[in-house]
Write a protein that holds these residues in place. Structure first.
Motif, short mmCIF file in Angstrom:
data_model
loop_
_atom_site.label_atom_id
_atom_site.label_comp_id
_atom_site.label_asym_id
_atom_site.label_seq_id
_atom_site.Cartn_x
_atom_site.Cartn_y
_atom_site.Cartn_z
N PRO A 1 1.57 2.45 -5.04
CA PRO A 1 0.74 3.80 -5.65
C PRO A 1 1.80 4.81 -6.34
O PRO A 1 1.63 5.07 -7.53
N GLN A 2 2.85 4.94 -5.68
CA GLN A 2 4.10 5.71 -6.55
C GLN A 2 4.63 4.76 -7.62
O GLN A 2 4.82 5.51 -8.97
N ILE A 3 4.64 3.65 -7.53
CA ILE A 3 5.21 2.90 -8.76
C ILE A 3 4.28 3.07 -9.95
O ILE A 3 4.46 3.15 -10.99
N SER B 1 2.98 7.59 -16.00
CA SER B 1 3.53 8.74 -16.38
C SER B 1 4.70 8.33 -17.49
O SER B 1 4.82 9.02 -18.56
N GLN C 1 0.73 -1.23 -0.01
CA GLN C 1 0.09 0.17 0.00
C GLN C 1 0.76 1.21 -0.03
O GLN C 1 0.58 2.36 -0.46
N ARG C 2 2.14 1.37 0.83
CA ARG C 2 2.91 2.37 0.71
C ARG C 2 3.73 2.56 -0.53
O ARG C 2 3.95 3.73 -0.96
N ILE C 3 4.23 1.32 -1.31
CA ILE C 3 5.00 1.61 -2.52
C ILE C 3 4.18 1.52 -3.75
O ILE C 3 4.59 2.30 -4.88
N GLN D 1 1.84 5.30 -10.47
CA GLN D 1 2.02 6.74 -11.04
C GLN D 1 3.32 6.82 -11.87
O GLN D 1 2.86 7.43 -12.85
N ASP D 2 4.25 6.47 -11.45
CA ASP D 2 5.51 6.49 -12.45
C ASP D 2 5.43 5.69 -13.60
O ASP D 2 5.74 6.23 -14.77
N THR D 3 4.66 4.62 -13.74
CA THR D 3 4.65 3.55 -14.72
C THR D 3 3.66 4.17 -15.85
O THR D 3 3.92 4.54 -17.00
#
Length: 129
Positions: free
Chosen positions: A108-110, A116, A104-106, A112-114
């Motif tokens: 969402p950012q992965i 983008s 849950q912590r990591i 979002q980066d993917t």
């Protein structure tokens, strides 16, 4: 197998491990202050999860029976009767909760980066991002 693995105890440990995350989710969603969230989880959500334990155990038994033979299940019972097996059973709920919290912590950012980095490729597939 369910009795050998102390599945009822594991379910209770798993439910307890979920409690902090449930309280946090309720607070983050803006539904409750800390005291309200703790009370709601303890008085409403936790009893509902406990009440679902028999249904979950039946479903788990069905799933295990689909993937393991009777002999494999006997071997698993033998393993879980060893010191290492008992240790893994005792730690499993906490490790699962920590793994879920990590995801849950990591993730969402992965994600979002993917998105983008692959915006054009996704648009070519008809996905609006």
């Amino acid at each position: 197998m369910i009795q050998a693995l102390n599945m009822g105890g594991l379910m209770e440990q798993t439910i307890q491990a979920l409690r902090p995350g449930l309280v946090q989710q309720m607070q983050q969603a803006g539904r409750a202050n800390p005291q309200q969230a703790e009370a709601a989880v303890g008085e409403v959500i936790m009893p509902a999860l406990r009440a679902a334990t028999p249904q979950m155990m039946t479903g788990i038994a069905d799933i295990w029976a689909r993937y393991f033979t009777a002999e494999e299940l006997r071997q698993m019972v033998a393993f879980y009767d060893t010191p290492l097996g008992r240790k893994s059973l005792a730690l499993m709920p906490q490790m699962t909760a920590e793994t879920q919290a990590l995801a849950q912590r990591i993730l969402p950012q992965i994600l979002q980066d993917t998105i983008s980095k692959n915006r054009d490729a996704l648009r070519q597939r008809g996905i609006q991002v």
